[in-house]
Design a protein around this motif. Structure first.
Motif, PDB file in Angstrom:
ATOM      1  N   GLY A  93      -4.726  48.931 -14.816  1.00 55.60           N
ATOM      2  CA  GLY A  93      -4.641  48.590 -13.695  1.00 55.60           C
ATOM      3  C   GLY A  93      -4.358  48.551 -12.116  1.00 55.60           C
ATOM      4  N   ASN A  94      -4.902  48.481 -11.638  1.00 52.15           N
ATOM      5  CA  ASN A  94      -4.693  48.747  -9.512  1.00 52.15           C
ATOM      6  C   ASN A  94      -4.857  47.991  -9.105  1.00 52.15           C
ATOM      7  OD1 ASN A  94      -4.266  49.512  -7.527  1.00 52.15           O
ATOM      8  ND2 ASN A  94      -4.822  51.773  -7.364  1.00 52.15           N
ATOM      9  N   ARG A 109     -17.106  47.714 -16.303  1.00 52.82           N
ATOM     10  CA  ARG A 109     -15.607  47.407 -16.407  1.00 52.82           C
ATOM     11  C   ARG A 109     -14.908  45.969 -17.318  1.00 52.82           C
ATOM     12  NH1 ARG A 109     -13.109  51.994 -12.745  1.00 52.82           N
ATOM     13  NH2 ARG A 109     -14.692  53.569 -12.554  1.00 52.82           N
ATOM     14  N   ALA A 141     -11.376  43.475 -16.116  1.00 59.28           N
ATOM     15  CA  ALA A 141     -10.018  44.064 -16.907  1.00 59.28           C
ATOM     16  C   ALA A 141      -8.767  43.148 -16.999  1.00 59.28           C
ATOM     17  CB  ALA A 141      -9.267  43.025 -14.629  1.00 59.28           C
ATOM     18  N   VAL A 181      -7.569  48.062 -17.528  1.00 58.72           N
ATOM     19  CA  VAL A 181      -9.245  48.013 -17.255  1.00 58.72           C
ATOM     20  C   VAL A 181      -9.571  48.619 -18.173  1.00 58.72           C
ATOM     21  CG1 VAL A 181     -10.780  48.565 -15.771  1.00 58.72           C
ATOM     22  CG2 VAL A 181      -8.474  47.618 -14.745  1.00 58.72           C
ATOM     23  N   VAL A 193      -4.615  47.376  -6.109  1.00 58.56           N
ATOM     24  CA  VAL A 193      -4.995  47.602  -4.921  1.00 58.56           C
ATOM     25  C   VAL A 193      -6.477  47.240  -5.200  1.00 58.56           C
ATOM     26  CG1 VAL A 193      -5.602  48.957  -3.052  1.00 58.56           C
ATOM     27  CG2 VAL A 193      -2.976  49.076  -3.724  1.00 58.56           C
ATOM     28  N   ILE A 194      -7.085  47.440  -6.266  1.00 53.75           N
ATOM     29  CA  ILE A 194      -8.547  47.505  -6.644  1.00 53.75           C
ATOM     30  C   ILE A 194      -9.114  45.989  -7.558  1.00 53.75           C
ATOM     31  CG2 ILE A 194     -10.582  48.582  -8.079  1.00 53.75           C
ATOM     32  CD1 ILE A 194      -8.936  51.363  -7.312  1.00 53.75           C
ATOM     33  N   TYR A 195      -7.779  45.858  -8.801  1.00 51.80           N
ATOM     34  CA  TYR A 195      -8.108  44.790  -9.511  1.00 51.80           C
ATOM     35  C   TYR A 195      -7.766  43.360  -9.503  1.00 51.80           C
ATOM     36  CZ  TYR A 195     -10.703  48.787 -11.864  1.00 51.80           C
ATOM     37  OH  TYR A 195     -10.895  50.183 -12.094  1.00 51.80           O
ATOM     38  N   ASP A 196      -7.682  42.200 -10.002  1.00 51.13           N
ATOM     39  CA  ASP A 196      -6.640  41.320 -10.054  1.00 51.13           C
ATOM     40  C   ASP A 196      -5.293  41.960  -9.228  1.00 51.13           C
ATOM     41  OD1 ASP A 196      -5.012  39.222 -11.317  1.00 51.13           O
ATOM     42  OD2 ASP A 196      -7.050  38.121 -10.298  1.00 51.13           O
ATOM     43  N   GLU A 197      -4.207  41.292  -9.463  1.00 54.70           N
ATOM     44  CA  GLU A 197      -2.741  41.558  -9.329  1.00 54.70           C
ATOM     45  C   GLU A 197      -2.232  41.415 -10.739  1.00 54.70           C
ATOM     46  OE1 GLU A 197      -0.582  37.709  -7.035  1.00 54.70           O
ATOM     47  OE2 GLU A 197      -1.343  39.591  -6.131  1.00 54.70           O
TER      48      GLU A 197
END
Length: 130
Positions: free
Chosen positions: A88-89, A108, A110, A100, A91-95
């Motif tokens: 997971g990232n 996708r 997460a 993913v 910046v892109i996905y939920d913290e």
């Protein structure tokens, strides 16, 4: 084929290979229903998650239990549909999304589990994934 009983008396036959994941529907979607994310559609069923898990399991489609990144929501993912698991990232996905899941489509998902935990659960279900 699996028969899905929908709210209001609707019935739909789906191929078990169409399911990507299922979860309890949000109240704003369809209160009290179960949401099934298919490869090309989204359905709502008045059947319980346990009942749907049994139907897919009996059809040879193991569902793996994972956690949504936020809240306490459980997701049940079709193990055969996951093509890859990536880190997971935030910046892109939920913290809180540690990994993913990638499906054959551009869809996708997460999840809170680490990639290693997801891969272990998929392997336990008989479907090892990269």
């Amino acid at each position: 084929m699996i028969v899905i009983n929908m709210p209001g008396g609707g019935v739909r036959d789906i191929d078990e290979a169409e399911l990507l994941w299922l979860r309890k529907a949000f109240d704003g979607e369809w209160k009290g229903a179960t949401m099934l994310q298919l490869a090309a559609d989204r359905l709502y069923s008045h059947e319980s998650i346990d009942n749907l898990r049994d139907k897919f399991g009996n059809a040879g489609e193991p569902l793996v239990g994972l956690s949504a990144p936020a809240g306490r929501m459980k997701l049940f993912v079709s193990a055969h549909r996951v093509r890859q698991v990536i880190e997971g990232n935030p910046v892109i996905y939920d913290e809180k999304a540690k990994s993913v899941l990638l499906f054959a489509s551009k869809m996708r998902l997460a999840v809170r589990e680490t990639p290693e935990e997801v891969r272990s659960k998929l392997t336990e279900a008989g479907v090892p994934v990269a």
